[in-house]
Design a protein around this motif. Structure first.
Motif, PDB file in Angstrom:
ATOM      1  N   SER A  53       0.841  -1.194   0.000  1.00 29.54           N
ATOM      2  CA  SER A  53       0.000   0.000   0.000  1.00 29.54           C
ATOM      3  C   SER A  53       0.876   1.245   0.000  1.00 29.54           C
ATOM      4  O   SER A  53       2.061   1.198   0.365  1.00 29.54           O
ATOM      5  CB  SER A  53      -0.905  -0.001   1.239  1.00 29.54           C
ATOM      6  OG  SER A  53      -1.716  -1.173   1.245  1.00 29.54           O
ATOM      7  N   PRO A  54       0.300   2.395  -0.424  1.00 26.18           N
ATOM      8  CA  PRO A  54       1.066   3.637  -0.369  1.00 26.18           C
ATOM      9  C   PRO A  54       1.658   3.870   1.018  1.00 26.18           C
ATOM     10  O   PRO A  54       0.986   3.674   2.031  1.00 26.18           O
ATOM     11  CB  PRO A  54       0.021   4.702  -0.721  1.00 26.18           C
ATOM     12  CG  PRO A  54      -0.951   3.980  -1.600  1.00 26.18           C
ATOM     13  CD  PRO A  54      -1.054   2.597  -1.026  1.00 26.18           C
ATOM     14  N   GLY A  55       2.939   4.243   1.053  1.00 19.77           N
ATOM     15  CA  GLY A  55       3.648   4.450   2.317  1.00 19.77           C
ATOM     16  C   GLY A  55       4.402   3.220   2.797  1.00 19.77           C
ATOM     17  O   GLY A  55       5.277   3.330   3.675  1.00 19.77           O
ATOM     18  N   ARG A 123       4.847   5.499  -3.387  1.00 19.88           N
ATOM     19  CA  ARG A 123       4.215   6.818  -3.346  1.00 19.88           C
ATOM     20  C   ARG A 123       2.701   6.681  -3.130  1.00 19.88           C
ATOM     21  O   ARG A 123       2.120   5.608  -3.280  1.00 19.88           O
ATOM     22  CB  ARG A 123       4.487   7.581  -4.643  1.00 19.88           C
ATOM     23  CG  ARG A 123       5.930   8.062  -4.796  1.00 19.88           C
ATOM     24  CD  ARG A 123       6.061   8.867  -6.072  1.00 19.88           C
ATOM     25  NE  ARG A 123       7.407   9.366  -6.288  1.00 19.88           N
ATOM     26  CZ  ARG A 123       7.890  10.492  -5.776  1.00 19.88           C
ATOM     27  NH1 ARG A 123       7.114  11.250  -4.989  1.00 19.88           N
ATOM     28  NH2 ARG A 123       9.122  10.874  -6.040  1.00 19.88           N
ATOM     29  N   ASN A 124       2.064   7.789  -2.839  1.00 18.66           N
ATOM     30  CA  ASN A 124       0.623   7.808  -2.565  1.00 18.66           C
ATOM     31  C   ASN A 124      -0.167   7.829  -3.866  1.00 18.66           C
ATOM     32  O   ASN A 124      -0.855   8.790  -4.202  1.00 18.66           O
ATOM     33  CB  ASN A 124       0.257   9.022  -1.704  1.00 18.66           C
ATOM     34  CG  ASN A 124       0.852   8.916  -0.316  1.00 18.66           C
ATOM     35  OD1 ASN A 124       0.864   7.844   0.267  1.00 18.66           O
ATOM     36  ND2 ASN A 124       1.342  10.040   0.200  1.00 18.66           N
ATOM     37  N   GLU A 126      -1.357   4.316  -6.016  1.00 15.82           N
ATOM     38  CA  GLU A 126      -2.229   3.149  -5.878  1.00 15.82           C
ATOM     39  C   GLU A 126      -1.418   1.990  -5.336  1.00 15.82           C
ATOM     40  O   GLU A 126      -0.196   1.949  -5.456  1.00 15.82           O
ATOM     41  CB  GLU A 126      -2.841   2.783  -7.223  1.00 15.82           C
ATOM     42  CG  GLU A 126      -1.813   2.441  -8.301  1.00 15.82           C
ATOM     43  CD  GLU A 126      -2.455   2.132  -9.645  1.00 15.82           C
ATOM     44  OE1 GLU A 126      -1.921   1.257 -10.352  1.00 15.82           O
ATOM     45  OE2 GLU A 126      -3.480   2.749  -9.972  1.00 15.82           O
TER      46      GLU A 126
END
Length: 429
Positions: A53-55, A123-124, A126
């Motif tokens: 997931s993002p992050g 990155r934020n 997908e």
């Protein structure tokens, strides 16, 4: 943040074999296999069951890699700098941002820069679904280089993620080699230390446990068994060091077997041969064995305290030759010793037990029984005959012992004396 990443890395724990891998098709490739050259590093991975997931972060553990100016084998250099989060040059940068943490320099360590880490952060945009193969290129412009070589598929090159909530890692399935490696890949008899381009040979081929003056750099030659050397002392306080073939032979490096010099035997040429194998009339015994044998010459009172080389300290010092030096203990039809009814000399004698004594007897011309050895010191001066002990008197001192071609002695009596031991005086003078 950089310090936190390093601490997280040190807390990595590999996924147990019983659990599914975090990622599949993991690989790392380099633009060159040369050390001390800025590299492009190509990383591939496919999440197997955990969505990224993002992050979420992916950690790539790259021991031996650095941005420093240190060069292997050269003095001097300065430490490499970390690359802060967001400043690592990577592609595709639309999906990933990254940072680099430099490991600590240690030129003498088995693995220099053991804690160097590249950290990628999604990155934020997908999530990356499981089964999606992803490729990240870490550009050569970052100045990350290999300080020294590494082997193909090195077990210490790791990849991991914190997607599950805790950092877990696994060995990268395929990682290219770096550096020149080892000649002949250590001939199949050792492990290559790729960082220092040298072989760590197996035992018997030049390992640190082997005692040898010769080690082939590629583990292609055997070494031979070793023992205590019987050569000239090195100094007033050093002697009989461990040596290949005990310095009493030459090593056949194709077979790993000693070819012993004359009069030496044993796998390490560490035992003195007895002359003519005692001619079939004796036992080839070590100094330690003879110290416990009542029939070994010179005769002495038997005692456990007299055992030569009875302690490890003695074996390492004054009794270093307790098993090395050997000689013949000759056979007899009678019992040899200092006790009652025992004779102080063996029947067979000479260094190789090749001669059999003539019959013994009492001199007929004396009042004293010359065969009585009670209270008499045995040859060699180490023991005294007990009451009833017997002396050997060759041909009763009235003849000469002559030996045939088989070494068998017979008495030639002086005129006027008869018998196989010359102990009978002739009536006819």
């Amino acid at each position: 943040m950089k310090q936190a990443v390093l601490l997280v890395l040190l807390a990595f724990h590999s996924v147990p074999a019983a659990f599914a891998a975090l990622m599949t098709e993991t690989s790392i490739a380099f633009s060159s296999n040369k050390t001390n050259e800025a590299l492009e590093i190509n990383v591939k991975f496919r999440p197997s069951s955990q969505q990224l997931s993002p992050g979420d972060k992916v950690y790539i553990h790259l021991p031996r890699f650095t941005r420093s100016s240190y060069v292997q084998g050269e003095d001097g250099g300065s430490a490499g700098l970390n690359i802060a989060a967001g400043l690592l040059e990577i592609s595709p940068s639309i999906y990933w941002t990254g940072e680099y943490t430099e490991g600590t320099y240690c030129g003498d360590c088995p693995t220099p820069f053991s804690a160097s880490v590249v950290t990628l952060e999604l990155r934020n945009l997908e999530a990356i679904s499981p089964s999606s193969l992803h490729t990240v290129v870490i550009e050569s412009s970052n100045g990350i280089k290999a300080y020294c070589g590494k082997g193909q598929d090195s077990a210490d090159v790791l990849i991991g993620t914190d997607a599950s909530g805790s950092v877990e890692t696994q060995v990268v399935e395929s990682s290219e080699s770096m550096g020149t490696g080892c000649h002949l890949d250590c001939s199949g008899h050792g492990e290559c230390d790729y960082c220092y381009s040298k072989c760590e040979c197996d035992e018997g081929y030049g390992s640190p446990q082997d005692v040898t003056h010769f080690v082939s750099g590629d583990c292609s030659s055997r070494v031979c068994p070793w023992g205590r050397a019987s050569a000239i002392p090195l100094s007033s306080t050093q002697a009989h060091r461990n040596a290949e073939c005990s310095n009493n032979g030459l090593c056949d490096r194709d077979r790993g077997e000693c070819v012993c010099f004359h009069n030496w035997e044993g796998a390490a040429c560490d035992r003195r041969r007895c002359p003519n194998d005692c001619s079939g009339h004796g036992m080839c015994a070590s100094m330690s064995q003879q110290s416990q044998m009542a029939s070994a010459l010179p005769l002495s009172a038997s005692s456990a305290a007299n055992v030569y080389g009875s302690t490890d300290v003695a074996k390492d010092t004054v009794a270093w030759d307790f098993d090395a030096m050997r000689s013949c203990v000759c056979d007899s039809d009678w019992t040899v010793g200092l006790g009652s009814g025992e004779m102080q000399e063996p029947q067979w004698f000479a260094p190789d037990c090749s001669l059999r004594r003539c019959p013994s007897g009492d001199n007929p011309e004396t009042y004293e029984d010359e065969t009585d050895c009670s209270g008499k010191t045995a040859p060699g001066g180490k023991g005294v005959g007990e009451p009833g002990n017997v002396c050997y008197v060759e041909c009763s001192n009235k003849g000469v012992c002559e030996y045939d071609t088989n070494g068998i002695g017979s008495c030639r009596c002086f005129p006027g004396y008869l018998g196989d031991n010359c102990s009978t005086k002739s009536e006819f003078g």
